[in-house]
Design a protein around this motif. Structure first.
Motif, PDB file in Angstrom:
ATOM      1  N   LYS A 185      74.056   3.195  79.256  1.00 62.11           N
ATOM      2  CA  LYS A 185      75.202   2.449  78.580  1.00 62.11           C
ATOM      3  C   LYS A 185      76.252   1.927  79.496  1.00 62.11           C
ATOM      4  N   ASN A 186      75.973   2.235  80.809  1.00 68.91           N
ATOM      5  CA  ASN A 186      76.898   1.838  81.875  1.00 68.91           C
ATOM      6  C   ASN A 186      76.015   0.912  82.954  1.00 68.91           C
ATOM      7  N   ALA A 187      74.874   0.367  82.706  1.00 69.47           N
ATOM      8  CA  ALA A 187      74.282  -0.257  83.563  1.00 69.47           C
ATOM      9  C   ALA A 187      74.392  -1.676  84.055  1.00 69.47           C
ATOM     10  N   GLY A 188      74.966  -2.410  82.880  1.00 69.64           N
ATOM     11  CA  GLY A 188      75.451  -3.592  83.205  1.00 69.64           C
ATOM     12  C   GLY A 188      76.822  -3.530  83.770  1.00 69.64           C
ATOM     13  N   HIS A 189      77.740  -2.743  83.485  1.00 66.76           N
ATOM     14  CA  HIS A 189      78.991  -2.597  83.993  1.00 66.76           C
ATOM     15  C   HIS A 189      78.899  -2.055  85.715  1.00 66.76           C
ATOM     16  N   ILE A 190      77.871  -1.581  86.025  1.00 65.60           N
ATOM     17  CA  ILE A 190      77.870  -1.120  87.375  1.00 65.60           C
ATOM     18  C   ILE A 190      77.202  -2.015  87.993  1.00 65.60           C
ATOM     19  N   ALA A 191      76.148  -2.836  87.728  1.00 66.64           N
ATOM     20  CA  ALA A 191      75.356  -3.815  88.300  1.00 66.64           C
ATOM     21  C   ALA A 191      76.249  -5.055  88.600  1.00 66.64           C
ATOM     22  N   GLY A 192      77.115  -5.431  87.648  1.00 69.82           N
ATOM     23  CA  GLY A 192      77.953  -6.468  87.664  1.00 69.82           C
ATOM     24  C   GLY A 192      79.324  -6.068  88.718  1.00 69.82           C
ATOM     25  N   LYS A 193      79.706  -4.985  88.685  1.00 63.48           N
ATOM     26  CA  LYS A 193      80.828  -4.627  89.639  1.00 63.48           C
ATOM     27  C   LYS A 193      80.623  -4.725  90.961  1.00 63.48           C
ATOM     28  N   VAL A 194      79.081  -4.250  91.452  1.00 63.37           N
ATOM     29  CA  VAL A 194      78.833  -4.568  92.614  1.00 63.37           C
ATOM     30  C   VAL A 194      79.069  -6.127  93.219  1.00 63.37           C
ATOM     31  N   ILE A 195      78.448  -7.003  92.319  1.00 68.18           N
ATOM     32  CA  ILE A 195      78.728  -8.290  92.574  1.00 68.18           C
ATOM     33  C   ILE A 195      80.230  -8.583  92.604  1.00 68.18           C
ATOM     34  N   PHE A 196      80.876  -8.254  91.728  1.00 70.59           N
ATOM     35  CA  PHE A 196      82.450  -8.570  91.760  1.00 70.59           C
ATOM     36  C   PHE A 196      83.053  -7.893  92.835  1.00 70.59           C
ATOM     37  N   THR A 197      82.915  -6.808  93.083  1.00 66.61           N
ATOM     38  CA  THR A 197      83.582  -6.026  94.309  1.00 66.61           C
ATOM     39  C   THR A 197      83.332  -6.542  95.547  1.00 66.61           C
ATOM     40  N   PHE A 198      81.918  -7.097  95.803  1.00 70.14           N
ATOM     41  CA  PHE A 198      81.553  -7.656  97.032  1.00 70.14           C
ATOM     42  C   PHE A 198      82.381  -8.938  97.261  1.00 70.14           C
ATOM     43  N   SER A 199      82.554  -9.550  96.001  1.00 66.94           N
ATOM     44  CA  SER A 199      83.200 -10.783  96.176  1.00 66.94           C
ATOM     45  C   SER A 199      84.913 -10.580  96.293  1.00 66.94           C
ATOM     46  N   MET A 200      85.116  -9.713  95.983  1.00 66.73           N
ATOM     47  CA  MET A 200      86.720  -9.238  96.057  1.00 66.73           C
ATOM     48  C   MET A 200      86.845  -8.963  97.592  1.00 66.73           C
ATOM     49  N   ALA A 201      85.883  -8.064  98.172  1.00 65.19           N
ATOM     50  CA  ALA A 201      85.910  -7.678  99.435  1.00 65.19           C
ATOM     51  C   ALA A 201      85.919  -8.758 100.409  1.00 65.19           C
ATOM     52  N   SER A 202      85.173  -9.821  99.865  1.00 66.02           N
ATOM     53  CA  SER A 202      84.889 -10.863 100.702  1.00 66.02           C
ATOM     54  C   SER A 202      86.186 -11.670 100.769  1.00 66.02           C
ATOM     55  N   ILE A 203      86.790 -11.956  99.924  1.00 64.93           N
ATOM     56  CA  ILE A 203      88.021 -12.884  99.905  1.00 64.93           C
ATOM     57  C   ILE A 203      89.113 -11.904 100.542  1.00 64.93           C
ATOM     58  N   VAL A 204      89.118 -10.781 100.308  1.00 65.76           N
ATOM     59  CA  VAL A 204      90.313  -9.829 101.080  1.00 65.76           C
ATOM     60  C   VAL A 204      90.058 -10.134 102.508  1.00 65.76           C
ATOM     61  N   PHE A 205      88.730  -9.731 102.812  1.00 71.09           N
ATOM     62  CA  PHE A 205      88.467  -9.669 104.111  1.00 71.09           C
ATOM     63  C   PHE A 205      89.030 -10.867 104.830  1.00 71.09           C
ATOM     64  N   TRP A 206      88.561 -12.080 104.349  1.00 70.57           N
ATOM     65  CA  TRP A 206      88.875 -13.260 104.844  1.00 70.57           C
ATOM     66  C   TRP A 206      90.451 -13.734 105.054  1.00 70.57           C
ATOM     67  N   ALA A 207      90.970 -13.066 104.046  1.00 74.81           N
ATOM     68  CA  ALA A 207      92.694 -13.434 103.911  1.00 74.81           C
ATOM     69  C   ALA A 207      93.320 -12.606 104.969  1.00 74.81           C
ATOM     70  N   VAL A 208      92.829 -11.388 104.663  1.00 73.44           N
ATOM     71  CA  VAL A 208      93.888 -10.333 105.565  1.00 73.44           C
ATOM     72  C   VAL A 208      93.160  -9.328 106.479  1.00 73.44           C
ATOM     73  N   GLY A 209      91.780  -8.743 105.903  1.00 75.13           N
ATOM     74  CA  GLY A 209      91.099  -7.885 106.502  1.00 75.13           C
ATOM     75  C   GLY A 209      90.783  -7.939 107.962  1.00 75.13           C
ATOM     76  N   TYR A 210      90.001  -9.020 108.266  1.00 77.82           N
ATOM     77  CA  TYR A 210      89.798  -9.371 109.593  1.00 77.82           C
ATOM     78  C   TYR A 210      90.837  -9.213 110.455  1.00 77.82           C
ATOM     79  N   GLY A 211      92.120 -10.073 109.911  1.00 74.39           N
ATOM     80  CA  GLY A 211      93.348 -10.000 110.927  1.00 74.39           C
ATOM     81  C   GLY A 211      93.582  -8.469 111.139  1.00 74.39           C
ATOM     82  N   PHE A 212      93.764  -7.769 110.193  1.00 75.22           N
ATOM     83  CA  PHE A 212      94.250  -6.303 110.550  1.00 75.22           C
ATOM     84  C   PHE A 212      93.236  -5.598 111.255  1.00 75.22           C
ATOM     85  N   ILE A 213      92.057  -5.766 111.388  1.00 73.66           N
ATOM     86  CA  ILE A 213      91.091  -5.193 112.339  1.00 73.66           C
ATOM     87  C   ILE A 213      91.145  -5.590 113.606  1.00 73.66           C
ATOM     88  N   PHE A 214      91.105  -6.912 113.708  1.00 72.60           N
ATOM     89  CA  PHE A 214      90.481  -7.658 114.955  1.00 72.60           C
ATOM     90  C   PHE A 214      91.591  -8.775 115.412  1.00 72.60           C
TER      91      PHE A 214
END
Lengths: 420, 420, 420
Positions: free
Chosen positions: A37-66
């Motif tokens: 009952k949670n399978a679509g939610h979980i599979a979809g959130k992986v794509i979505f949160t990797f997307s979010m992580a990508s954009i945030v990393f580009w915007a500020v994450g890389y700068g904060f680290i390196f």
């Protein structure tokens, strides 16, 4: 541009591709380890949160680290990276950027383990942004970006602490605040096995993660100069294999059944454990590290279960306990010659002093991740009217309640129509 | 043979492998987006039609596109390629051949979207041969093989037009002739959601396509000389991520639910859109192109649905609408310096003149693909007694009616026995 | 270290990663080709037995094959390999080690075909150790490690004999001793189709195997020196494609239905067949070898079925019959110029003498694998109280009986509760 520069860059981009492929492994592992009952939610959130992580990393994450303008706590430049002109000396900076972006995505995906099957989608989305802005980059800066732990000599070859422990500690804070899933623990204190719905998914997920880990570990050499990356890949493979074997047998001996999920956790625990030390130890040590990780993960799962800490995807045991073991094992097993060969100039002392620095890194990083996530989620709990979906929504499943459609519509429609 | 030649060849073969892996993404995406009764048919046809595309490409397709004896319309040599002696100057010709073969396979797989869940197997097989002989190679020659659009300066870095638009226009012709699936549209004009049966498949399919797209786009540099391929991969990743995010939020805002299939379409739309421009734009532009693609695909799906054009796998919106947007966006966002860096000598002007050439390319390629497929299918309709299976066969599903066995035999057998 | 050395090493590690990824293809192929009640068992055992194969290969397998102290029968040094100091002349030895480890894992996975759905877990685990110690390394030494068949000029470019035939002959010995699955053959001699439960899995499994085979075959060049690996990859792709096409059409003609599993077997048969000759033949010959393999596998499956030899995952036909055809086809189709180009100094004569040596290799290797496995299993049958689970356990499925939990718990629980 010389050929070695280009070959290093190809190797790093290949590593990045393999690490991003690990998100596919997590789709299968996380969806397979939870209920239909949670399978679509979980599979979809992986794509979505990797997307979010990508954009945030580009915007500020890389700068904060390196970011070149930095203090010991965090970097402060290179935001909204657009680096086609900037070139590193040993490899293309863009290749390195993509590789690091992939790592940030993995740490976030691990953290999801503490939210699974009951957190509101909106809560997890906001968490994913906060984690990508304020948790992961800070710890990554401390250890990989020239921050204070790096200055103290903390070693973390491919991210046992930075990626795995950070994700696991965030998951721990989340699962403590969210409380266990409905039906997980009985009033008499006993626990129910809310079994994952598809072991083919989980097994394939583990295999994909295993494959991706060659990029994770062997790619972390960030260069092919000494031909050493093959050795790192071999160590990675041996630890995973050893973890699977010891986990299967310990479950067989203790439970009387050769438990498949335990064996799969063992392989992952071997992979997590060897992540810290894959470039520093001999092959026999990789086997030993993996064997111990496989046994450790079995008892760790039982330990958290006895504490009534619900850990649906075993993030605390696989990425937390095995991550700690892996970081410490570097102190036990590192071979000085290898450390020199493998790290091209980074001296690795081994012994008790190093063990102390490793422990310091674990404690401070783990505490930071846990405490900040705990506070952030506590604030969100009040600001957003709770972290969890309602009881009815949880029972119906997050596919229908949070997304308006089932992940497996024909299964649920036919069930519904049978009931009607 | 020098090292750069060999490294380029390795990079191109890796690109080819990743693009062929995209067929695995399509197996999951297409089977997951449709119903259980057609799952074996759809999964199997991906393997079969990639096989057909491979053999036809070897026999005549490569010659039609890249044959040295050529006119502006089509190439006319190098059939039944056996090129172990022929060597290119920057990379092995066999590597390039395999890479191009993989692209031809993708375009055909996209075209299937217009046939899904109702076309006769025999019809689709004959179409797959005709498409691989007479549609794809012609447009590929025009743009990539030195044909008339190439002479006019048409840019299509990795195939927004050649691969995606061509496939989508063929799908449009097919779906118009085949008419909607039974049950898709009601007499009162409203439409039903014939939901795909497995969102774990579709999410994993999108992740595999995402991975494969690194080969598709970054492999299209056809060389590593300037270390630029990492930048192309980074742009690809950012656009996909942005597409997923904007699509999720637009569905949430408009529908009140964070729709998983829309979000997945958004990621794909970002990937399709950036395909044309990934080597020509800065990172912020990749994010913008992706964000717009994600919103576009949401409205495009609703648009086609309102027109009662049945598009089961969203080929028209993802590969068509986003493909057009991507090709045009090159005209809006291209940065001259990048165009020079990225294309090693291919000047890219940008601005309105270029925009005009891009539009000309879209219109002529799109028209050619649509019109020729339409005519061919019309002829086949009469010659083969219709394009569709019978109503009973469609209701029973193509697994049993066209192949004689269910893709999920235990599910259907148990359903049948329950009914009996 | 020069750049070519490093590039070769990267290519070989990439090959190893692709071959290990084939285990993911086998998870899907084997679980998809069998029934739901055994899915978790089968998926899990792939991870577990690859783990076992890895550790055994590290401990003794590599030494038996390639150990420098060797006789014609077996190598006798380099056990418990820890090779970070040892460097080959053309590539890193660790890269080669991992590549060879991956091959050993594939051969074992193929052998499972003879045990599927009825062997005790304990039996298969012990078999997996014995096979990895005493079967695979011996034959690999004979042909690849400088043993007696190598001295006679036996050619096996990428393992048609060493990997595929060896696995298939072990599977034959196992299936003869284990007897057919319950319900497979009726008293009147007719046979039932115990259909695999998920054709999406099997199709995706085939695609992953196809992808992995680029590592298997093109990686077996063990170097990129002459840019030849692209050609090998191209031949591999063409043979797979041709096998899928001929298999689909032969099933359509003979059975009246375009059978999906047959088509998938055809693709695999093409891959297995081209494995021996991919570096020695022209492209047209690859197509012919694939076409014949596709037809052969269809009739081979019917042949074994008529003999009442139960072959659930078609190992005997796909890896055995097509493996033999592939090894012999090298004798028919090898082009002398290619053999020289492709093998960097290994002369390949072609013609009848070579055909004789190929046949000798097939017969002796096949006999060794079959006979030793047969004897070992016979001993185990007595020592372990039989090779099979009980009738009740087989009917209940190995997931619950051997592992204590279902691979698809929600499917089986709901079925049970409906029955109750």
């Amino acid at each position: 541009m010389n050929d070695l520069y280009l070959l290093n860059s190809v190797w790093i981009v290949l590593g990045a591709i393999l690490v991003i492929f690990m998100q596919g492994g997590f789709i299968l592992l996380e969806a397979g380890s939870t209920r239909m009952k949670n399978a679509g939610h979980i599979a979809g959130k992986v794509i979505f949160t990797f997307s979010m992580a990508s954009i945030v990393f580009w915007a500020v994450g890389y700068g904060f680290i390196f970011g070149e303008q930095a203090n010991l706590f965090v970097g402060l430049s290179d935001f909204f990276y657009s680096g086609y002109e900037i070139e590193g000396s040993n490899y293309a900076t863009t290749a390195f950027f993509l590789f690091q972006l992939a790592f940030a995505g993995i740490s976030l995906t691990i953290a999801f383990g503490g939210f699974a099957e009951r957190a509101k989608l909106s809560v997890y989305i906001i968490f994913s942004i906060l984690f990508s802005v304020a948790i992961y980059p800070v710890i990554a800066h401390w250890i990989w970006g020239g921050g204070w732990l790096a200055e103290h000599g903390k070693q973390d070859f491919a991210g046992s602490t930075v990626v795995h422990l950070t994700g696991a500690m965030a998951a721990l804070a989340a699962t403590l605040l969210l409380k266990p899933r409905i039906g997980k623990y009985n009033r008499d204190g006993s626990s129910n096995n809310l079994a994952g719905h598809n072991q083919v998914y989980t097994a394939l997920g583990v295999l994909i993660l295993w494959i991706g880990w060659f990029g994770f570990n062997a790619g972390s050499t960030l260069g092919v100069d000494d031909g050493f990356f093959g050795y790192v890949a071999l160590n990675t493979n041996l630890a995973a294999a050893a973890g699977a074997i010891s986990a299967l047998f310990i479950s067989w001996i203790v439970l009387g059944k050769a438990d498949v999920p335990t064996m799969l956790n063992g392989a992952l625990a071997g992979l997590v454990a060897i992540t810290a030390s894959c470039a520093f130890v001999e092959t026999w040590a990789s086997v030993v590290i993996g064997l111990i990780a496989g046994i450790l993960v079995f008892y760790s799962v039982r330990f958290f279960d006895r504490l009534k800490i619900d850990d649906p995807i075993y993030a605390l045991s696989v990425h937390g306990a095995a991550g700690i073991w892996g970081t410490l094992s570097t102190g036990f097993f590192a071979t000085p010659e290898l450390a020199t060969v493998g790290q091209a100039g980074i001296f690795y002392g081994g012994g008790f002093t190093q063990l102390g620095v490793q422990a310091l890194g674990i404690i401070t990083s783990g505490l930071y991740a846990f405490a900040v996530v705990f506070v952030l989620l506590l604030v969100m709990k009040f600001a957003m009217g709770g972290l969890r979906v309602t009881e009815d929504e949880e029972i119906a499943g997050l596919d229908i309640s949070e997304h308006g459609s089932y992940g497996y519509p024909e299964v649920f429609v036919s069930k519904d129509s049978e009931t009607a």
